[in-house]
Write a protein that holds these residues in place. Structure first.
Motif, PDB file in Angstrom:
ATOM      1  N   LEU A  28       0.825  -1.205   0.000  1.00 51.57           N
ATOM      2  CA  LEU A  28       0.000   0.000   0.000  1.00 51.57           C
ATOM      3  C   LEU A  28       0.865   1.263   0.000  1.00 51.57           C
ATOM      4  O   LEU A  28       0.503   2.278  -0.609  1.00 51.57           O
ATOM      5  CB  LEU A  28      -0.931  -0.006   1.212  1.00 51.57           C
ATOM      6  N   LEU A  29       2.008   1.189   0.637  1.00 51.70           N
ATOM      7  CA  LEU A  29       2.923   2.332   0.668  1.00 51.70           C
ATOM      8  C   LEU A  29       3.363   2.759  -0.729  1.00 51.70           C
ATOM      9  O   LEU A  29       3.659   3.932  -0.963  1.00 51.70           O
ATOM     10  CB  LEU A  29       4.158   1.990   1.502  1.00 51.70           C
ATOM     11  N   GLN A  30       3.402   1.829  -1.654  1.00 45.45           N
ATOM     12  CA  GLN A  30       3.824   2.159  -3.013  1.00 45.45           C
ATOM     13  C   GLN A  30       2.859   3.121  -3.696  1.00 45.45           C
ATOM     14  O   GLN A  30       3.219   3.764  -4.684  1.00 45.45           O
ATOM     15  CB  GLN A  30       3.973   0.879  -3.834  1.00 45.45           C
ATOM     16  N   HIS A  31       1.633   3.228  -3.174  1.00 38.34           N
ATOM     17  CA  HIS A  31       0.626   4.135  -3.736  1.00 38.34           C
ATOM     18  C   HIS A  31       0.425   5.371  -2.858  1.00 38.34           C
ATOM     19  O   HIS A  31      -0.490   6.154  -3.095  1.00 38.34           O
ATOM     20  CB  HIS A  31      -0.711   3.401  -3.875  1.00 38.34           C
ATOM     21  N   THR A  32       1.284   5.549  -1.863  1.00 39.03           N
ATOM     22  CA  THR A  32       1.076   6.556  -0.830  1.00 39.03           C
ATOM     23  C   THR A  32       2.025   7.737  -1.005  1.00 39.03           C
ATOM     24  O   THR A  32       3.198   7.558  -1.320  1.00 39.03           O
ATOM     25  CB  THR A  32       1.306   5.912   0.559  1.00 39.03           C
ATOM     26  N   ASN A  83       7.501   7.099  -3.674  1.00 34.95           N
ATOM     27  CA  ASN A  83       6.553   8.178  -3.953  1.00 34.95           C
ATOM     28  C   ASN A  83       6.258   9.061  -2.751  1.00 34.95           C
ATOM     29  O   ASN A  83       5.445   9.984  -2.847  1.00 34.95           O
ATOM     30  CB  ASN A  83       5.237   7.583  -4.471  1.00 34.95           C
ATOM     31  N   LEU A  84       6.904   8.802  -1.624  1.00 30.49           N
ATOM     32  CA  LEU A  84       6.603   9.565  -0.411  1.00 30.49           C
ATOM     33  C   LEU A  84       7.005  11.027  -0.552  1.00 30.49           C
ATOM     34  O   LEU A  84       8.120  11.350  -0.949  1.00 30.49           O
ATOM     35  CB  LEU A  84       7.324   8.971   0.795  1.00 30.49           C
ATOM     36  N   LYS A  85       6.070  11.905  -0.186  1.00 29.28           N
ATOM     37  CA  LYS A  85       6.332  13.338  -0.121  1.00 29.28           C
ATOM     38  C   LYS A  85       6.442  13.817   1.324  1.00 29.28           C
ATOM     39  O   LYS A  85       7.160  14.774   1.613  1.00 29.28           O
ATOM     40  CB  LYS A  85       5.204  14.106  -0.822  1.00 29.28           C
TER      41      LYS A  85
END
Length: 253
Positions: free
Chosen positions: A83-87, A111-113
């Motif tokens: 799920l983190l890959q889409h976060t 993808n983390l901002k």
């Protein structure tokens, strides 16, 4: 009704008290809903009468369009990693065993901002470069060496075992887009930056350090050459810094 049939779905908010609810079919639906905003809380979330976190931290977290809050975790489930890959915004709250963010793996963090870390009492460092780059070497993918390249905001609160931000090797693009770093109540933290890390933070605009009484220096000077480099008038660090707030750092020299 399956999620993919909700063609007009714009925002999805869910509280999932158990990780097992993030089953394979759910994660596949999330892949299809690439344009949908989401805010998920995963794990047993008991609301407190008064949160220790500054209100503005949670407000900033909720502004992002794809938010995951993982609460009271005891391990690092594969489902959370996927799920983190889409976060874009990740809040790790009161995890009982994680020692470093590196345990979540390189792919999941691309993808983390925004990353918020709070009350994870076993965490000793934010990033272990040795773990990341060993994984990258094993996968033979040089692009994966750009660890946390997209991260804009890093906010760390009430971390009683935290001793460092980064240990081990660091590549040129790691954390190179970080704009804001906040460290609050980290009683064992003694040094903030290594010279290699400091050299990557060319767009950092805000540095806030509060109630970290063991900090003796903002920058590591582990060798005479590093000390000489730091003292050189021709070397400039943090060229974009606009806000510097240092509060209760009694050992800082």
């Amino acid at each position: 009704k399956e999620l993919h049939s909700l063609e007009q779905l714009k925002v999805l908010k869910l509280y999932l008290p158990e990780v097992k609810l993030l089953d394979e079919s759910f994660l596949k639906e999330m892949t299809r809903l690439s344009s949908t905003q989401f805010r998920f809380i995963v794990g047993r979330h008991l609301r407190r009468i008064m949160s220790r976190l500054p209100r503005e931290v949670e407000v900033k977290f909720e502004r992002w369009n794809r938010c995951l809050k993982y609460v009271n975790g005891e391990d690092i489930p594969t489902e959370v990693i996927e799920l983190l890959q889409h976060t874009t915004a990740f809040f790790l709250d009161r995890h009982s065993s994680v020692t470093t963010l590196s345990e979540f793996g390189i792919d999941s963090l691309k993808n983390l901002k925004l990353f918020i870390l709070a009350e994870c009492n076993k965490t000793q460092t934010i990033v272990d470069g040795g773990k990341f780059f060993k994984e990258s070497h094993d996968n033979r993918d040089k692009d994966e060496e750009k660890v946390l390249e997209s991260l804009d905001y890093l906010s760390v609160h009430y971390m009683k075992s935290l001793m460092s931000i980064w240990i081990g090797p660091i590549r040129k693009c790691c954390l190179c887009n970080l704009k804001s770093l906040t460290l609050q109540t980290c009683p064992q933290l003694t040094i903030i930056f290594t010279l290699d890390l400091l050299g990557n933070l060319n767009v950092l605009e805000e540095l806030v350090i509060d109630d970290c009484p063991a900090i003796e220096s903002l920058v590591s000077q582990e060798s005479p050459s590093e000390h000489k480099l730091l003292a050189s008038a021709s070397i400039y660090f943090l060229p974009k810094l606009k806000k510097l707030s240092l509060h209760y750092l009694p050992k800082l020299v």
